[in-house]
Design an enzyme around this catalytic site. Structure first.
Site, PDB file in Angstrom:
ATOM      1  N   ASP A 196       1.023  -2.761  -9.530  1.00 53.87           N
ATOM      2  CA  ASP A 196      -0.386  -2.446  -9.769  1.00 53.87           C
ATOM      3  C   ASP A 196      -0.628  -1.802 -11.127  1.00 53.87           C
ATOM      4  O   ASP A 196      -1.734  -1.893 -11.666  1.00 53.87           O
ATOM      5  CB  ASP A 196      -0.890  -1.479  -8.682  1.00 53.87           C
ATOM      6  CG  ASP A 196      -1.143  -2.186  -7.363  1.00 53.87           C
ATOM      7  OD1 ASP A 196      -1.151  -3.433  -7.364  1.00 53.87           O
ATOM      8  OD2 ASP A 196      -1.329  -1.508  -6.344  1.00 53.87           O
ATOM      9  N   GLU A 205     -10.670  -7.081   6.815  1.00 55.56           N
ATOM     10  CA  GLU A 205      -9.739  -6.815   7.916  1.00 55.56           C
ATOM     11  C   GLU A 205     -10.145  -5.568   8.696  1.00 55.56           C
ATOM     12  O   GLU A 205     -10.099  -5.551   9.935  1.00 55.56           O
ATOM     13  CB  GLU A 205      -8.310  -6.714   7.364  1.00 55.56           C
ATOM     14  CG  GLU A 205      -7.816  -8.094   6.925  1.00 55.56           C
ATOM     15  CD  GLU A 205      -6.477  -8.091   6.198  1.00 55.56           C
ATOM     16  OE1 GLU A 205      -5.862  -9.174   6.102  1.00 55.56           O
ATOM     17  OE2 GLU A 205      -6.038  -7.040   5.714  1.00 55.56           O
ATOM     18  N   GLY A 232       7.529   1.215  -3.898  1.00 57.72           N
ATOM     19  CA  GLY A 232       6.674   0.169  -3.337  1.00 57.72           C
ATOM     20  C   GLY A 232       7.352  -1.184  -3.488  1.00 57.72           C
ATOM     21  O   GLY A 232       8.566  -1.268  -3.688  1.00 57.72           O
ATOM     22  N   PHE A 233       6.547  -2.225  -3.419  1.00 52.76           N
ATOM     23  CA  PHE A 233       7.136  -3.565  -3.480  1.00 52.76           C
ATOM     24  C   PHE A 233       7.849  -3.808  -4.808  1.00 52.76           C
ATOM     25  O   PHE A 233       8.938  -4.377  -4.843  1.00 52.76           O
ATOM     26  CB  PHE A 233       6.059  -4.621  -3.261  1.00 52.76           C
ATOM     27  CG  PHE A 233       5.575  -4.684  -1.845  1.00 52.76           C
ATOM     28  CD1 PHE A 233       6.408  -5.164  -0.851  1.00 52.76           C
ATOM     29  CD2 PHE A 233       4.313  -4.252  -1.496  1.00 52.76           C
ATOM     30  CE1 PHE A 233       5.981  -5.219   0.471  1.00 52.76           C
ATOM     31  CE2 PHE A 233       3.876  -4.294  -0.187  1.00 52.76           C
ATOM     32  CZ  PHE A 233       4.716  -4.776   0.800  1.00 52.76           C
ATOM     33  N   VAL A 289       6.640  12.841  -9.720  1.00 50.06           N
ATOM     34  CA  VAL A 289       6.742  12.738 -11.169  1.00 50.06           C
ATOM     35  C   VAL A 289       5.572  13.474 -11.802  1.00 50.06           C
ATOM     36  O   VAL A 289       4.423  13.352 -11.351  1.00 50.06           O
ATOM     37  CB  VAL A 289       6.751  11.256 -11.600  1.00 50.06           C
ATOM     38  CG1 VAL A 289       6.712  11.145 -13.125  1.00 50.06           C
ATOM     39  CG2 VAL A 289       7.976  10.562 -11.042  1.00 50.06           C
ATOM     40  N   ALA A 347       1.164  -7.844  -3.079  1.00 43.76           N
ATOM     41  CA  ALA A 347       2.586  -7.602  -2.881  1.00 43.76           C
ATOM     42  C   ALA A 347       3.487  -8.656  -3.542  1.00 43.76           C
ATOM     43  O   ALA A 347       4.447  -8.297  -4.218  1.00 43.76           O
ATOM     44  CB  ALA A 347       2.882  -7.489  -1.387  1.00 43.76           C
ATOM     45  N   GLY A 352       8.773   5.038  -7.988  1.00 46.53           N
ATOM     46  CA  GLY A 352       7.985   4.405  -6.939  1.00 46.53           C
ATOM     47  C   GLY A 352       8.795   3.398  -6.135  1.00 46.53           C
ATOM     48  O   GLY A 352       9.438   2.512  -6.687  1.00 46.53           O
TER      49      GLY A 352
END
Lengths: 441, 441
Positions: free
Chosen positions: A303, A174, A18-19, A84, A319, A16
């Site tokens: 996460d 948002e 991501g962050f 994966v 994040a 992954g």
């Protein structure tokens, strides 16, 4: 072609980009290891601005970077585009759709996806976790106005102009604010048979207030700001069903063509790969160094990890937390290779922020709270600051400046395979032709 | 809500918001008519820069505008998002998937799509006519490098790194140059197991030279410029078959995972709507005022129209010609409503241009010919000048400046439903693991 080295080095595999995964790989840039990042997409996504792609403010390329180009100069990183399928803890290798990859250290940072509490609502109410979600939501929102413009009956027109956002967390707040602005300002002059400003945006939250992670004072401010934009906030309201016709709630039914899901996420298949118990959200409890019990060579971050924080709470799925965990895993690996120990992971909470339209935001820095216009500027500057590289900050900044001045949006394209099918009960539409009877012939 | 007027005015229906349709609607901005633009997409596309979306230089939103926002202030225009299914010439109305629309004047400007000369190659060799084509080509090109990076055999790696572009017109020349640059510069540092610069780009043209519409001198210059970028130019070569494995040509087979079609376009269903004869390309012969024989109220413009020009040639299917025809149709309508006559349509040819990578272009203004770096600048300035509005010229200009300086590309995202399936004969891939035997444990 050059091979950086021929001697075997410890292999760090990161699932992954991501962050969490990105931070881990960057923190290992000087480590004497070979890093392989495995992701099923070729880009890193700046998720905090994803809702702006959904509401046509930004283009996908403004908030996504090819993973390869992020690491083109970090020679100890290899990037592999694969999905994966399993993790073989005993043999220390991962199984992907393009082959198996062995590891000495594994960092699992595979993130979360939308979770509908067991309901079959994914097609009816897309969430907001990836670029495809965002362009799908954008298509649905823009098409709803198009359909309202050619609707055969006032009821169908009404249904097309009702937008339901489920979930009063930052994503829901948002999205609701951005849709309201789109209707009231951006599209204001663009239709001839409907008034886009007649659109209703209804934000449904099961709990007693919006933004439950924020202090109550800021929840109230967020609600006031949303209501100023024309958003209806329905708290203490449970969603009972979502159908193509609309949303059934504990406070009544809402006929609506467009529903957006911001109410829950769940960790992906991570636990089934690891054959391990999880909590209700699919998160995996980890040791204080973020490793798996009995597997000190396997880290779970972002996460996917359940990490205790304070007052019985866990570290939130945001994040900054993911970045800190990625860096911590990298530090543990580097220290262990150097024969040193590492202090347990400790989360440093910087704050919570959420933005409401183009003029307001709420920020909670703990002792220091901020709302309104100044908070909105701070929110914008913070987000531009965290974008990677040089190009995206410039282009995102210019896009914002542009739409701030002109109220137009740069990315109002309906893209994708086809228009989604109309709901089954909709009769074929006959366009209203006001001049039909009186035409010259 | 306000209705611009209640008295019946002549209804002008325009099918298609390409260059011809847009110009017609704009030219009628002061006419006392009601205009309805019908398009199945919500945006106008600047096709001359579409290849830059395919090669990741630009984002879709950089070259596309919502039709509604173009006309938001032109109150006599209504925009309808519908797909045309038929034209009822006798009843003077068009049939769409959202209802029927009556007209007093009809301007057909529905454009062309890719044409494979009766072969079933659309899935194997996407052309470049719309945004979906462009993002599909981008996905295929970027995925080919990804697949080469994890290829199991040298043969498969080779096949993934071979790119065939069919057709030596401006589209083919521009695509081939841009792919070669992507491989040699943009991706140069991004892979670890392959050298992107090893990619072969082969441009196949059936005729004796590239750019047949240009003078021979410029065809030679284009060829030299392409060869400098490493493109192999195969002229006098016919494509015999395109399969998932590669391309069979009269000069031999090329194993290639990616083939791009730039060899032919054909007019869409226009003729079947009108129940009329066409030429081989599906174009409809029109009267000197661009109307249909026996139907002075129906105009055919742009790619759909067959209009004689000079020396037995027809007006070419390029943007300036479409714009002139759209404006002419508008003029005829305005004049006729005023009881005046109009001179027959006369095409004014401004010139031909094509660009080759980031340093060369060829321009033919008739007496005045230009090639090389200066031509490239002129090409860039001309294209920025023709972009609509203020936002896109600024953003496209900045994108070009940015990638010109950095050699990076802003839009290298692989988006879309899924990775296309691997060709049927490809065995499951085992990743090469150079360190496999010597790993610590």
């Amino acid at each position: 072609m050059e091979q950086p080295q021929n001697t075997p080095r410890p292999r760090v595999v990161i699932i992954g980009a991501g962050f969490a995964g990105l931070s881990a790989a960057k923190a290992l840039r000087k480590a004497d290891v070979d890093i392989e990042i495995v992701d099923r997409r070729n880009y890193h996504l700046f998720q905090p601005l994803l809702y702006q792609v959904a509401t046509a403010d930004l283009s996908p390329a403004d908030i996504a970077w090819p993973i390869r180009s992020i690491f083109s100069r970090q020679k100890n990183v290899t990037v592999t585009l694969s999905e994966v399928q399993d993790i073989d803890l005993a043999a220390r290798r991962i199984v992907t759709d393009t082959g198996t990859i062995p590891y000495d250290f594994l960092i699992v940072a595979s993130g979360a996806h939308n979770f509908y509490f067991g309901n079959d609502w994914a097609d009816r109410a897309p969430g907001l976790k990836n670029l495809r979600d965002a362009t799908s939501i954008r298509r649905r929102i823009l098409l709803a106005f198009e359909r309202a413009e050619v609707a055969a009956t006032p009821e169908e027109q009404r249904r097309q102009l009702n937008f339901v956002v489920v979930g009063g967390g930052p994503t829901g707040v948002e999205m609701a604010g951005a849709i309201a602005e789109l209707a009231r300002f951006t599209l204001a002059r663009d239709f001839r048979r409907i008034r886009p400003a007649d659109a209703r945006v209804i934000l449904v939250e099961a709990g007693p207030r919006l933004l439950p992670a924020f202090p109550e004072e800021l929840s109230d401010k967020a609600r006031t700001s949303l209501e100023k934009l024309g958003v209806e906030v329905w708290c203490d309201t449970r969603v009972e069903d979502i159908s193509p016709d609309g949303v059934a709630t504990s406070a009544g039914a809402i006929p609506a063509a467009t529903t957006i899901w911001g109410a829950g996420v769940k960790v992906k298949n991570t636990a089934s790969w690891l054959d391990i118990e999880t909590d209700r959200s699919g998160r995996i409890a980890v040791a204080p160094d973020l490793t798996l019990p009995d597997h000190p060579e396997v880290f779970v971050t972002g996460d996917a990890a359940k990490v205790p924080w304070k007052d019985g709470q866990d570290v939130p799925g945001i994040a900054p937390a993911a970045k800190q965990q990625g860096r911590h895993a990298a530090q543990v690996i580097a220290n262990r290779l150097a024969g040193e120990t590492t202090k347990p992971f400790r989360y440093r909470h910087a704050g919570n922020l959420a933005t409401i339209g183009r003029h307001a935001a709420v920020i909670d820095f703990g002792r220091f709270r901020l709302s309104g216009f100044l908070a909105w500027w701070l929110w914008g500057i913070a987000h531009i600051y965290f974008l990677i590289g040089v190009r995206q900050p410039i282009f995102v900044g210019l896009s914002w400046l542009w739409s701030y001045i002109t109220y137009s949006k740069g990315a109002r394209l309906i893209t994708g395979d086809r228009q989604p099918p109309a709901p089954p009960d909709t009769p074929p539409i006959q366009l209203p032709q006001p001049e039909q009877g009186a035409r010259p012939h």
